[in-house]
Design a protein around this motif. Sequence first.
Motif, PDB file in Angstrom:
ATOM      1  N   PRO A  71       0.773  -1.284  -0.163  1.00 53.94           N
ATOM      2  CA  PRO A  71      -0.021  -0.115   0.082  1.00 53.94           C
ATOM      3  C   PRO A  71       0.963   1.310   0.171  1.00 53.94           C
ATOM      4  CG  PRO A  71      -0.710  -1.715   1.654  1.00 53.94           C
ATOM      5  CD  PRO A  71       0.404  -1.981   1.129  1.00 53.94           C
ATOM      6  N   MET A  72       0.419   2.412  -0.601  1.00 47.20           N
ATOM      7  CA  MET A  72       1.295   3.523  -0.751  1.00 47.20           C
ATOM      8  C   MET A  72       0.216   4.819  -0.333  1.00 47.20           C
ATOM      9  SD  MET A  72       3.744   2.946  -3.772  1.00 47.20           S
ATOM     10  CE  MET A  72       4.719   4.466  -3.500  1.00 47.20           C
ATOM     11  N   GLY A  73       0.911   5.760   0.262  1.00 43.93           N
ATOM     12  CA  GLY A  73      -0.012   6.742   0.570  1.00 43.93           C
ATOM     13  C   GLY A  73       0.700   8.285   0.506  1.00 43.93           C
ATOM     14  N   ILE A  88      -6.621   9.492  -5.161  1.00 40.43           N
ATOM     15  CA  ILE A  88      -5.302   8.740  -5.145  1.00 40.43           C
ATOM     16  C   ILE A  88      -5.514   7.636  -6.173  1.00 40.43           C
ATOM     17  CG2 ILE A  88      -5.817   7.404  -3.177  1.00 40.43           C
ATOM     18  CD1 ILE A  88      -2.815   7.457  -2.530  1.00 40.43           C
ATOM     19  N   SER A  89      -4.458   7.353  -6.808  1.00 41.57           N
ATOM     20  CA  SER A  89      -4.706   6.231  -7.915  1.00 41.57           C
ATOM     21  C   SER A  89      -3.005   5.687  -8.056  1.00 41.57           C
ATOM     22  CB  SER A  89      -5.204   6.780  -9.173  1.00 41.57           C
ATOM     23  OG  SER A  89      -4.386   7.782  -9.640  1.00 41.57           O
ATOM     24  N   ARG A  90      -2.868   4.723  -8.717  1.00 43.42           N
ATOM     25  CA  ARG A  90      -1.566   4.228  -9.098  1.00 43.42           C
ATOM     26  C   ARG A  90      -1.681   3.183 -10.211  1.00 43.42           C
ATOM     27  NH1 ARG A  90      -0.110   0.261  -4.011  1.00 43.42           N
ATOM     28  NH2 ARG A  90       1.950   0.460  -5.336  1.00 43.42           N
ATOM     29  N   ASP A  91      -0.512   3.686 -11.083  1.00 44.21           N
ATOM     30  CA  ASP A  91      -0.302   2.976 -12.465  1.00 44.21           C
ATOM     31  C   ASP A  91       0.658   1.862 -12.090  1.00 44.21           C
ATOM     32  OD1 ASP A  91       0.711   2.104 -14.790  1.00 44.21           O
ATOM     33  OD2 ASP A  91       0.226   4.101 -15.806  1.00 44.21           O
ATOM     34  N   SER A  92       0.346   0.605 -11.986  1.00 41.51           N
ATOM     35  CA  SER A  92       1.241  -0.478 -11.566  1.00 41.51           C
ATOM     36  C   SER A  92       2.298  -0.728 -12.571  1.00 41.51           C
ATOM     37  CB  SER A  92       0.668  -1.816 -11.203  1.00 41.51           C
ATOM     38  OG  SER A  92      -0.261  -1.610 -10.199  1.00 41.51           O
ATOM     39  N   ALA A  93       1.969  -0.601 -13.883  1.00 37.22           N
ATOM     40  CA  ALA A  93       2.947  -0.610 -14.947  1.00 37.22           C
ATOM     41  C   ALA A  93       4.088   0.266 -14.813  1.00 37.22           C
ATOM     42  CB  ALA A  93       2.290  -0.541 -16.166  1.00 37.22           C
ATOM     43  N   ASN A  95      -4.346   0.693  -1.999  1.00 35.79           N
ATOM     44  CA  ASN A  95      -3.573  -0.353  -1.771  1.00 35.79           C
ATOM     45  C   ASN A  95      -2.692  -1.017  -3.070  1.00 35.79           C
ATOM     46  OD1 ASN A  95      -5.575  -1.179  -3.697  1.00 35.79           O
ATOM     47  ND2 ASN A  95      -5.958  -3.022  -2.749  1.00 35.79           N
ATOM     48  N   TRP A  96      -2.213  -2.281  -2.843  1.00 37.63           N
ATOM     49  CA  TRP A  96      -1.134  -2.534  -3.926  1.00 37.63           C
ATOM     50  C   TRP A  96      -1.639  -2.629  -5.284  1.00 37.63           C
ATOM     51  CZ3 TRP A  96      -1.142  -6.999  -7.198  1.00 37.63           C
ATOM     52  CH2 TRP A  96      -2.628  -7.843  -6.836  1.00 37.63           C
ATOM     53  N   ASN A  97      -3.101  -3.029  -5.653  1.00 37.25           N
ATOM     54  CA  ASN A  97      -3.504  -2.930  -7.049  1.00 37.25           C
ATOM     55  C   ASN A  97      -4.544  -1.905  -7.210  1.00 37.25           C
ATOM     56  OD1 ASN A  97      -5.808  -3.688  -5.334  1.00 37.25           O
ATOM     57  ND2 ASN A  97      -6.234  -5.544  -6.750  1.00 37.25           N
ATOM     58  N   GLY A  98      -4.498  -0.718  -6.491  1.00 39.10           N
ATOM     59  CA  GLY A  98      -5.485   0.250  -6.736  1.00 39.10           C
ATOM     60  C   GLY A  98      -6.882   0.076  -6.443  1.00 39.10           C
ATOM     61  N   GLY A  99      -7.192  -0.977  -5.732  1.00 40.47           N
ATOM     62  CA  GLY A  99      -8.631  -1.390  -5.704  1.00 40.47           C
ATOM     63  C   GLY A  99      -9.503  -0.805  -4.588  1.00 40.47           C
ATOM     64  N   ALA A 100      -8.328  -0.415  -3.534  1.00 38.51           N
ATOM     65  CA  ALA A 100      -9.063   0.200  -2.387  1.00 38.51           C
ATOM     66  C   ALA A 100      -8.306   1.369  -2.107  1.00 38.51           C
ATOM     67  CB  ALA A 100      -8.939  -0.781  -1.216  1.00 38.51           C
ATOM     68  N   THR A 101      -9.135   2.586  -1.716  1.00 39.44           N
ATOM     69  CA  THR A 101      -8.489   3.515  -1.109  1.00 39.44           C
ATOM     70  C   THR A 101      -8.863   4.201   0.232  1.00 39.44           C
ATOM     71  OG1 THR A 101     -10.213   4.768  -2.480  1.00 39.44           O
ATOM     72  CG2 THR A 101      -8.115   4.327  -3.545  1.00 39.44           C
ATOM     73  N   ASP A 102      -8.232   5.109   0.787  1.00 39.51           N
ATOM     74  CA  ASP A 102      -8.489   5.657   1.915  1.00 39.51           C
ATOM     75  C   ASP A 102      -8.408   7.205   1.788  1.00 39.51           C
ATOM     76  OD1 ASP A 102      -7.791   5.254   5.543  1.00 39.51           O
ATOM     77  OD2 ASP A 102      -9.606   5.728   4.566  1.00 39.51           O
ATOM     78  N   TYR A 103      -9.013   8.027   2.676  1.00 44.75           N
ATOM     79  CA  TYR A 103      -8.912   9.484   2.628  1.00 44.75           C
ATOM     80  C   TYR A 103      -8.982   9.995   3.984  1.00 44.75           C
ATOM     81  CZ  TYR A 103      -9.029   9.145  -2.574  1.00 44.75           C
ATOM     82  OH  TYR A 103      -8.899   8.640  -3.863  1.00 44.75           O
ATOM     83  N   ALA A 104      -8.442  11.144   4.166  1.00 42.19           N
ATOM     84  CA  ALA A 104      -8.522  11.979   5.431  1.00 42.19           C
ATOM     85  C   ALA A 104      -9.631  12.609   5.005  1.00 42.19           C
ATOM     86  CB  ALA A 104      -7.351  13.011   5.472  1.00 42.19           C
ATOM     87  N   ASP A 105     -10.470  13.323   6.004  1.00 45.59           N
ATOM     88  CA  ASP A 105     -11.819  13.854   5.847  1.00 45.59           C
ATOM     89  C   ASP A 105     -11.613  15.215   4.773  1.00 45.59           C
ATOM     90  OD1 ASP A 105     -13.090  13.266   9.064  1.00 45.59           O
ATOM     91  OD2 ASP A 105     -13.192  12.044   7.396  1.00 45.59           O
ATOM     92  N   PHE A 106     -10.645  15.766   5.199  1.00 46.74           N
ATOM     93  CA  PHE A 106     -10.363  17.056   4.372  1.00 46.74           C
ATOM     94  C   PHE A 106     -10.202  16.736   2.961  1.00 46.74           C
ATOM     95  CE2 PHE A 106      -6.114  16.775   3.405  1.00 46.74           C
ATOM     96  CZ  PHE A 106      -5.496  16.095   4.501  1.00 46.74           C
ATOM     97  N   ALA A 107      -9.758  15.722   2.558  1.00 44.66           N
ATOM     98  CA  ALA A 107      -9.275  14.951   1.221  1.00 44.66           C
ATOM     99  C   ALA A 107     -10.655  14.501   0.341  1.00 44.66           C
ATOM    100  CB  ALA A 107      -8.278  14.026   1.290  1.00 44.66           C
TER     101      ALA A 107
END
Length: 122
Positions: free
Chosen positions: A33-35, A70-75, A52-64
């Motif tokens: 997971p990265m943040g 947030i997203s990720r490009d695994s390639a 998370n590791w494959n972009g399938g789950a995210t979490d945010y602070a309330d202000f965000a």
Amino acid sequence: QVQLKESGGGLVQVGASLRLSCADSGRAFSGYPMGWYRQAPGKEREFVAAVNWNGGATDYADFAKGRFTISRDSAENTVYLQMNSLKPEDTAVYYCAADRNLFLDSTRADYWGQGTRVTVSA
């Protein structure tokens, strides 16, 4: 060499958008997971968002929530933070982080980038 490198910061006006990037140049964190975190002048570093590791789950602070994505490009081994409707209170140094337990405990991380500065002018 384990390295996280942020980019994309800058000086923008209120209401503008920015997209931050975090490159995992050593391809060390593809399964982590990265943040994103931020530290405003005179304040403690705070959690912004995680993916998370494959972009399938995210979490945010309330202000965000509702403004940041947030997203990720695994390639490309890159994590992004799209920030919209920026406010002066978003002014901070933004850091990328990686930690296997980021979704369990977002208050800390084992690996950090150097940070990229975002300044939002009124």
